[in-house]
Design an enzyme around this catalytic site. Structure first.
Site, mmCIF file in Angstrom:
data_model
loop_
_atom_site.group_PDB
_atom_site.id
_atom_site.type_symbol
_atom_site.label_atom_id
_atom_site.label_comp_id
_atom_site.label_asym_id
_atom_site.label_seq_id
_atom_site.Cartn_x
_atom_site.Cartn_y
_atom_site.Cartn_z
ATOM 1 N N THR A 17 37.640 10.277 9.289
ATOM 2 C CA THR A 17 37.645 9.039 8.519
ATOM 3 C C THR A 17 36.451 8.164 8.903
ATOM 4 O OG1 THR A 17 40.069 9.114 8.609
ATOM 5 C CG2 THR A 17 39.105 7.062 7.855
ATOM 6 N N SER A 112 36.431 3.430 18.152
ATOM 7 C CA SER A 112 37.193 2.308 17.609
ATOM 8 C C SER A 112 38.330 1.852 18.515
ATOM 9 C CB SER A 112 37.713 2.684 16.216
ATOM 10 O OG SER A 112 38.313 1.574 15.603
ATOM 11 N N HIS A 113 39.549 1.956 18.024
ATOM 12 C CA HIS A 113 40.721 1.428 18.723
ATOM 13 C C HIS A 113 41.332 2.455 19.672
ATOM 14 C CE1 HIS A 113 41.424 3.469 15.005
ATOM 15 N NE2 HIS A 113 42.600 3.859 15.471
ATOM 16 N N ASP A 276 39.589 -4.987 18.179
ATOM 17 C CA ASP A 276 39.734 -3.649 18.766
ATOM 18 C C ASP A 276 38.501 -3.244 19.576
ATOM 19 O OD1 ASP A 276 37.982 -3.249 16.655
ATOM 20 O OD2 ASP A 276 38.695 -1.209 16.300
ATOM 21 N N ASP A 278 35.742 -1.595 19.114
ATOM 22 C CA ASP A 278 34.382 -1.790 18.603
ATOM 23 C C ASP A 278 34.239 -3.046 17.753
ATOM 24 O OD1 ASP A 278 36.001 -0.625 16.644
ATOM 25 O OD2 ASP A 278 34.275 0.215 15.591
ATOM 26 N N ASP A 280 35.722 -4.176 14.935
ATOM 27 C CA ASP A 280 35.822 -4.284 13.478
ATOM 28 C C ASP A 280 37.241 -4.610 12.996
ATOM 29 O OD1 ASP A 280 36.794 -1.792 14.072
ATOM 30 O OD2 ASP A 280 35.500 -0.695 12.666
ATOM 31 N N ARG A 281 38.233 -4.452 13.855
ATOM 32 C CA ARG A 281 39.603 -4.791 13.428
ATOM 33 C C ARG A 281 39.968 -6.198 13.882
ATOM 34 N NH1 ARG A 281 43.577 0.406 13.850
ATOM 35 N NH2 ARG A 281 42.182 1.817 12.747
ATOM 36 N N THR A 343 41.466 5.599 1.986
ATOM 37 C CA THR A 343 41.398 5.033 3.325
ATOM 38 C C THR A 343 40.020 5.253 3.938
ATOM 39 O OG1 THR A 343 43.739 5.323 3.671
ATOM 40 C CG2 THR A 343 42.381 5.254 5.643
ATOM 41 N N GLU A 362 41.898 -3.357 4.535
ATOM 42 C CA GLU A 362 42.799 -2.232 4.750
ATOM 43 C C GLU A 362 44.003 -2.729 5.536
ATOM 44 O OE1 GLU A 362 41.147 1.874 5.105
ATOM 45 O OE2 GLU A 362 39.766 0.810 6.414
ATOM 46 N N GLU A 363 45.123 -2.059 5.324
ATOM 47 C CA GLU A 363 46.350 -2.432 6.029
ATOM 48 C C GLU A 363 46.218 -2.245 7.543
ATOM 49 O OE1 GLU A 363 47.938 0.164 7.662
ATOM 50 O OE2 GLU A 363 46.418 1.516 6.831
ATOM 51 N N SER A 364 45.253 -1.432 7.963
ATOM 52 C CA SER A 364 45.086 -1.088 9.375
ATOM 53 C C SER A 364 44.279 -2.153 10.115
ATOM 54 C CB SER A 364 44.399 0.262 9.480
ATOM 55 O OG SER A 364 43.211 0.273 8.691
ATOM 56 N N LYS A 375 34.029 -3.329 8.307
ATOM 57 C CA LYS A 375 35.011 -4.393 8.469
ATOM 58 C C LYS A 375 34.612 -5.204 9.690
ATOM 59 C CE LYS A 375 38.310 -1.150 10.535
ATOM 60 N NZ LYS A 375 38.225 0.201 9.991
ATOM 61 N N ARG A 495 51.320 9.145 8.810
ATOM 62 C CA ARG A 495 51.498 7.728 8.524
ATOM 63 C C ARG A 495 52.374 7.592 7.279
ATOM 64 N NH1 ARG A 495 48.016 5.934 12.202
ATOM 65 N NH2 ARG A 495 45.793 6.455 12.178
#
Ligand code: G1P
Ligand code: ZN
Length: 542
Positions: A17, A112-113, A276, A278, A280-281, A343, A362-364, A375, A495
């Site tokens: 992704t 990322s996370h 998170d 990196d 972006d969240r 996604t 995004e929902e995430s 993001k 998911r």
């Protein structure tokens, strides 16, 4: 000074992704990172003499791969590399630096996370000149190249000192070590009403940001404490650590629970946010009110003109398919375009480049806009602070007013992590096989109105992406969605996304899982999750 090193292909370098993600020991195999970086360069054309941006979230192995990438960029003919001091660039900051300095592209090192450390995760992602993740056409070419690669080029020179800002020569290529924060903080100052947020904070509004020992620490300290005047200590866990202090740097109700509990306590802060690994969240929590990411997108869109950078309104909204339809109602009311994509942030780039959309989500826990092509966690936090300052209302009041006006989309995601890959694939295959027969039937008393495997037709480049998630829609607008994660590094993650639209304001205060209980039961009935996964309940509920 330039060597051509022979190498053997690895079979498992397929970007997911969001780039190639593997455990650190996988990346430490001989030539593993080199192969992938060379495959990136081999899949690009026309970068001779151009600028490349390199940076990462500071996780374990970041510095080592940055040194490799610098030497390989020189050997492959780049003219200049901009690299963040200490090897640090948050993902949104990297996107901004690529755009601001008109770079050819960028290499972003992050998982990322996902946790970091010697046995945890690492990742490499390529971003194109618009600052966004490479589209599938390029990631497919990179993967194809990794399967046949037989050599890579590297400059045989000493490591660059990453901890000193300045200009250095590396085998004829210029390396500029830049302040990773300044450009990004300046950009935020052009988008948001800093004086209004500053007076909100000066007036006693207490803001806390948990940087989770990840990359946003230096950014949040500069912006929140230095430029917006929040007291020192308002940013917690502000020093980026290679192992994120053994934490899971994922801002959600499970991994940022301490912050959540603090904001919810009677004498706690008024506003809490987390980001998170990196950067972006984002997670946004107001006193007495957690804002779901899907709602956050809708509410930012509805209140966009509060922020100076968006005072003329937004062109359109995009959301990933599993994200709730809350934003769709805002787009309808504003009379602007609404786009539903697969996604992954890479699907938003074309829409933003074409001027069709301004905000995406995004929902995430991902929200952002066309100020960059990723993001952006801190952007979302600042947007919320700007809205609170402009409306002179609490987060809770803003959210409740929004629901009263548009209705509430109850929403939850259930993750089943570490599922045996074959079993997860079997569950999806079984669902796929019955899709055609579902419409018109009842599942747990709910009538199916439509069922499909989501396919996206990109309206700009006309590419088609199939098998992007199984959707079962029910009469009345509720739905369940199933998909397998594309970012995991061990086993499979299933998911399940569950959504119910509730227009009636007298029914807006139900506990989320209770409001969705019949849909959750329907998901079990149609997909036999317990049987396939061997798990009696999800590992994470957000
Ligand atoms: C997850 C999220 C997705 C996000 C991606 C990168 O991907 O679900 O929305 O874009 O991480 O942050 P997944 O693991 O579901 O493929
Ligand atoms: Zn991230």
């Amino acid at each position: 000074m330039i060597s051509t090193v022979s190498t053997k292909p690895y079979a498992d370098q397929k970007p997911g992704t969001s780039g190639l993600r593997k455990k650190v020991p996988v990346f430490q195999q001989e030539n593993y990172a080199e192969n992938f970086i060379q495959a990136i360069f081999d899949s690009l054309e026309g970068f001779e003499g151009q600028t490349l941006v390199i940076g990462g979230d500071g996780r374990f192995y970041n510095r080592e791969v940055i040194q490799k990438a610098l030497k390989m960029a020189a050997a492959n003919g780049f003219g200049k590399v901009l690299v963040g001091k200490g090897g640090i660039l948050s993902t949104p900051a990297a996107s901004h630096v690529i755009r601001k300095y008109k770079a050819f592209g960028g290499i972003v090192l992050s998982a990322s996370h996902n946790p970091g450390g010697p046995t945890e995760d690492f990742g490499i992602k390529y971003n194109i000149s618009n600052g966004g993740p490479a589209p599938e056409k390029i990631t497919d070419a990179i993967f194809a190249r990794t399967k046949v690669i037989d050599s890579y080029k590297i400059a045989d020179v000493a490591d660059i000192d990453l901890d000193t800002v300045g200009s250095f020569d590396l085998a004829g290529m210029t390396v500029e070590v830049i302040d990773p924060v300044a450009d990004y903080a300046d950009l935020m100052e052009t988008l948001f009403d800093f004086p209004a947020i500053r007076s909100l904070i000066a007036g006693g509004f207490r803001v806390v940001i948990d940087s989770m020992s990840a990359v946003t620490g230096p950014y949040a300290v500069e912006i929140l404490e230095k430029r917006l005047g929040a007291p020192s200590g308002s940013v917690r866990n502000e020093v980026p650590l290679p192992d994120f202090g053994h934490h899971h740097p994922d801002p959600n109700l499970v991994h940022a629970k301490e912050l959540y509990d603090d904001v919810m306590s009677a004498d706690g802060p008024d506003f809490g946010a987390a980001s998170d690994g990196d950067g972006d969240r984002n997670m946004v929590v107001g006193k007495g009110m957690f804002v779901t990411p899907s709602d956050s997108l809708a509410m930012i869109a509805a209140n966009a003109t509060c922020a100076p950078g968006y005072k003329n309104g937004i062109a359109g909204i995009a959301r990933s398919m599993p994200t709730s339809a809350a934003a769709d109602r805002v787009a309808e009311k504003l009379g602007i375009g609404m786009y539903e994509t697969p996604t992954g942030w890479k699907f938003f780039g074309n829409l933003m480049d074409a001027g069709k959309v301004t905000v995406c989500g995004e929902e995430s826990f991902g929200t952002g806009s066309d100020h960059v092509r990723e993001k952006d966690g801190l952007w979302a936090v600042l947007f919320w602070l700007n809205i609170v300052a402009a409306r002179k209302q609490s987060v809770k009041q803003i959210v409740e007013a929004h629901w009263a006006e548009y209705g509430r989309n109850y929403y939850s995601r259930h993750d089943y992590e570490g599922v045996d890959t074959d079993n997860a694939n079997a569950l999806v295959a079984a669902l796929r096989a019955k899709l055609d027969s579902l419409p018109g039937t009842e599942i747990n008393g709910l009538t199916v109105s439509a069922a499909d495997d989501f396919a996206y037709h990109d309206p700009i480049d006309h590419s088609v992406s199939k098998n992007q998630g199984i959707r079962i829609l029910f009469e009345g607008g509720s739905r369940i969605v199933f998909r397998l994660s594309g970012t995991g590094t061990s086993g499979a993650t299933l998911r399940l996304y569950v959504e119910r639209y509730e227009p009636d304001a007298s029914r807006h205060a139900i506990e989320t899982q209770a409001a969705l209980a019949d849909l959750i039961a329907a998901a079990e009935e149609v997909a036999e999750i317990k049987r396939y996964t061997g798990m009696s309940e999800p590992t994470v509920i957000t």
